[in-house]
Design a protein around this motif. Structure first.
Motif, mmCIF file in Angstrom:
data_model
loop_
_atom_site.group_PDB
_atom_site.id
_atom_site.type_symbol
_atom_site.label_atom_id
_atom_site.label_comp_id
_atom_site.label_asym_id
_atom_site.label_seq_id
_atom_site.Cartn_x
_atom_site.Cartn_y
_atom_site.Cartn_z
ATOM 1 N N VAL A 110 -14.714 12.412 33.570
ATOM 2 C CA VAL A 110 -14.789 11.622 32.343
ATOM 3 C C VAL A 110 -14.713 12.545 31.136
ATOM 4 O O VAL A 110 -15.378 13.597 31.092
ATOM 5 N N TYR A 111 -13.909 12.123 30.147
ATOM 6 C CA TYR A 111 -13.668 12.925 28.949
ATOM 7 C C TYR A 111 -13.978 12.130 27.686
ATOM 8 O O TYR A 111 -13.673 10.931 27.614
ATOM 9 N N ALA A 112 -14.560 12.796 26.698
ATOM 10 C CA ALA A 112 -14.558 12.254 25.346
ATOM 11 C C ALA A 112 -13.117 12.300 24.864
ATOM 12 O O ALA A 112 -12.409 13.290 25.075
ATOM 13 N N SER A 113 -12.663 11.222 24.216
ATOM 14 C CA SER A 113 -11.253 11.141 23.865
ATOM 15 C C SER A 113 -11.059 10.289 22.620
ATOM 16 O O SER A 113 -11.999 9.681 22.090
ATOM 17 N N VAL A 114 -9.820 10.245 22.155
ATOM 18 C CA VAL A 114 -9.394 9.299 21.131
ATOM 19 C C VAL A 114 -8.073 8.713 21.595
ATOM 20 O O VAL A 114 -7.353 9.308 22.402
ATOM 21 N N ALA A 115 -7.743 7.520 21.091
ATOM 22 C CA ALA A 115 -6.484 6.873 21.425
ATOM 23 C C ALA A 115 -5.877 6.267 20.173
ATOM 24 O O ALA A 115 -6.600 5.835 19.267
ATOM 25 N N LEU A 116 -4.556 6.252 20.133
ATOM 26 C CA LEU A 116 -3.848 5.698 18.981
ATOM 27 C C LEU A 116 -3.336 4.308 19.331
ATOM 28 O O LEU A 116 -2.531 4.146 20.246
ATOM 29 N N ALA A 117 -3.814 3.294 18.624
ATOM 30 C CA ALA A 117 -3.381 1.919 18.840
ATOM 31 C C ALA A 117 -3.455 1.167 17.524
ATOM 32 O O ALA A 117 -4.348 1.427 16.707
ATOM 33 N N ALA A 118 -2.515 0.262 17.310
ATOM 34 C CA ALA A 118 -2.485 -0.554 16.090
ATOM 35 C C ALA A 118 -2.503 0.309 14.830
ATOM 36 O O ALA A 118 -3.146 -0.030 13.834
ATOM 37 N N GLY A 119 -1.852 1.465 14.899
ATOM 38 C CA GLY A 119 -1.694 2.301 13.717
ATOM 39 C C GLY A 119 -2.887 3.145 13.327
ATOM 40 O O GLY A 119 -2.904 3.725 12.242
ATOM 41 N N ARG A 120 -3.903 3.263 14.206
ATOM 42 C CA ARG A 120 -5.061 4.083 13.856
ATOM 43 C C ARG A 120 -5.653 4.715 15.107
ATOM 44 O O ARG A 120 -5.355 4.313 16.237
ATOM 45 N N LEU A 121 -6.469 5.734 14.884
ATOM 46 C CA LEU A 121 -7.166 6.399 15.989
ATOM 47 C C LEU A 121 -8.483 5.682 16.271
ATOM 48 O O LEU A 121 -9.226 5.347 15.356
ATOM 49 N N TRP A 122 -8.765 5.512 17.567
ATOM 50 C CA TRP A 122 -10.004 4.864 18.003
ATOM 51 C C TRP A 122 -10.842 5.825 18.827
ATOM 52 O O TRP A 122 -10.305 6.552 19.676
ATOM 53 N N PRO A 123 -12.151 5.866 18.604
ATOM 54 C CA PRO A 123 -13.014 6.621 19.524
ATOM 55 C C PRO A 123 -12.860 6.043 20.926
ATOM 56 O O PRO A 123 -12.747 4.823 21.097
ATOM 57 N N ALA A 124 -12.854 6.912 21.924
ATOM 58 C CA ALA A 124 -12.602 6.430 23.278
ATOM 59 C C ALA A 124 -13.321 7.304 24.290
ATOM 60 O O ALA A 124 -13.864 8.364 23.961
ATOM 61 N N VAL A 125 -13.328 6.822 25.517
ATOM 62 C CA VAL A 125 -13.813 7.618 26.639
ATOM 63 C C VAL A 125 -12.833 7.382 27.778
ATOM 64 O O VAL A 125 -12.411 6.253 28.025
ATOM 65 N N THR A 126 -12.435 8.462 28.444
ATOM 66 C CA THR A 126 -11.367 8.386 29.438
ATOM 67 C C THR A 126 -11.831 8.914 30.773
ATOM 68 O O THR A 126 -12.444 9.985 30.855
ATOM 69 N N ASN A 127 -11.524 8.169 31.821
ATOM 70 C CA ASN A 127 -11.752 8.637 33.191
ATOM 71 C C ASN A 127 -10.407 8.992 33.812
ATOM 72 O O ASN A 127 -9.492 8.170 33.862
ATOM 73 N N VAL A 128 -10.274 10.230 34.248
ATOM 74 C CA VAL A 128 -9.073 10.674 34.947
ATOM 75 C C VAL A 128 -9.440 10.883 36.412
ATOM 76 O O VAL A 128 -10.356 11.651 36.719
ATOM 77 N N GLY A 129 -8.752 10.171 37.303
ATOM 78 C CA GLY A 129 -9.073 10.339 38.715
ATOM 79 C C GLY A 129 -8.570 9.218 39.576
ATOM 80 O O GLY A 129 -7.559 8.570 39.267
ATOM 81 N N LEU A 130 -9.314 8.954 40.650
ATOM 82 C CA LEU A 130 -8.877 8.005 41.670
ATOM 83 C C LEU A 130 -9.648 6.690 41.643
ATOM 84 O O LEU A 130 -9.453 5.856 42.523
ATOM 85 N N ARG A 131 -10.535 6.511 40.702
ATOM 86 C CA ARG A 131 -11.336 5.289 40.545
ATOM 87 C C ARG A 131 -12.013 4.879 41.865
ATOM 88 O O ARG A 131 -11.773 3.800 42.408
#
Length: 328
Positions: A221-242
């Motif tokens: 799990v990573y602290a992250s940001v994502a770009l959607a609807a023209g702006r950056l959003w605070p996010a959290v991302t899981n990279v893996g096999l769920r």
């Protein structure tokens, strides 16, 4: 910016200053080489160009599979922001059998009309990588083409390289990798349908499949940001096999955009990883998963907000590094 993906397509009406390399990471070392081409072009009245390539039909022995640090689309976006106006990006299979002489004559001189060639000291070219910088100088000199060899860029006493960055990302040391890149590492894969479990636990997420050729990240799990609807959003991302919700062998990126509401299916949503928070784990119940997602989101929020606060509205997703910055 003009982009050619086939050798026969490239037609330049005016001379170029050309940076040569695979540029698989577009890190601060690559920025130094490309920045030199942009500077040479400005000084000599040339067009700044780049010769690079893809690995769809094969790859050089020195370039391992599963090594991409940027998507092809993002590579073009970064190059254009750095001031590049011409890009010749064929597949490796289109020129891998060329002799060093043919590479210089056909690609650099005929196709790109190079007046200046810029590269790193370890640049290799021609069939079986027979050509080196010394041979490049000889072949270019015969044709009246200048060669600028850019010194390697060091950080923390070690050479900046894509290999070093891949190793850091594989260990989850994303903050160190980001320093070498000159920007936060990320990707912009298309959003695909998942199991829609997130909607049932008040944490709707976007799912992005990690392609086989992309760099292998530490699962977690990573602290992250994502770009959607023209702006950056605070996010959290899981990279893996769920492992809690499915038994998958294909790596997946699952990102919860905090505060966002909307349909992003089919869109290419850029995600940036800022800090590794914890390893991926399997939970005994969905309730445990829900609680952990909220805890991860709370841990990510101040990190993401600090990143967003540093970005201006004009540079929402374009890397902040300028040509030549980071050179030591």
């Amino acid at each position: 910016m003009q982009i050619w993906t086939g050798l026969e397509e490239a037609v330049c009406e005016t001379p170029s200053a050309v940076a040569c390399g695979y540029f698989d990471g577009l890190h601060i070392g690559h920025a130094a080489v490309i920045g030199e081409a942009v500077a040479q072009a400005a000084a000599r009245g040339l067009q700044p160009g780049v010769f690079t390539f893809t690995l769809h039909g094969g790859h050089p022995a020195a370039k391992p599979e599963g090594c991409e640090l940027v998507t092809e689309e993002e590579k073009y976006r970064i190059l254009e922001h750095w001031g590049v106006r011409r890009v010749l990006c064929p597949d490796f299979s289109q020129f891998q059998s060329m002799s060093p002489e043919a590479f210089v004559e056909e690609i650099l001189c005929r196709r790109l009309r190079a007046a200046v060639v810029c590269c790193g000291g370890d640049f290799k070219f021609g069939s079986h990588a027979m050509g080196d910088v010394a041979l490049l100088r000889q072949l270019c000199a015969r044709r009246g083409v200048a060669v600028s060899v850019v010194p390697e860029v060091d950080l923390d006493g070690r050479r900046v390289s894509s290999t070093r960055i891949r190793a850091l990302l594989g260990q989850g040391r994303v903050e160190e990798a980001n320093r070498l890149l000159g920007r936060a590492f990320g990707y912009d894969f298309a959003v695909v349908h998942g199991k829609r479990l997130g909607r049932t636990i008040d944490s709707p997420t976007i799912n992005q499949r990690m392609p086989a050729g992309f760099v292998r990240l530490r699962h977690g799990v990573y602290a992250s940001v994502a770009l959607a609807a023209g702006r950056l959003w605070p996010a959290v991302t899981n990279v893996g096999l769920r492992p809690t919700v499915e038994d998958s062998r294909a790596a997946n990126s699952e990102t919860y955009l905090q505060g966002f509401s909307g349909d992003l299916y089919g869109q290419r949503v850029p995600v940036r990883l800022l800090r590794f928070l914890r390893d991926e784990q399997k939970f005994d119940s969905v309730d445990q998963l829900r609680a952990q997602i909220q805890a991860d989101a709370a841990a990510s929020l101040p990190i993401a907000r600090a990143y967003i606060a540093e970005k201006s509205a004009e540079l929402l997703w374009i890397p902040p590094l300028q040509p030549g910055e980071g050179v030591v």
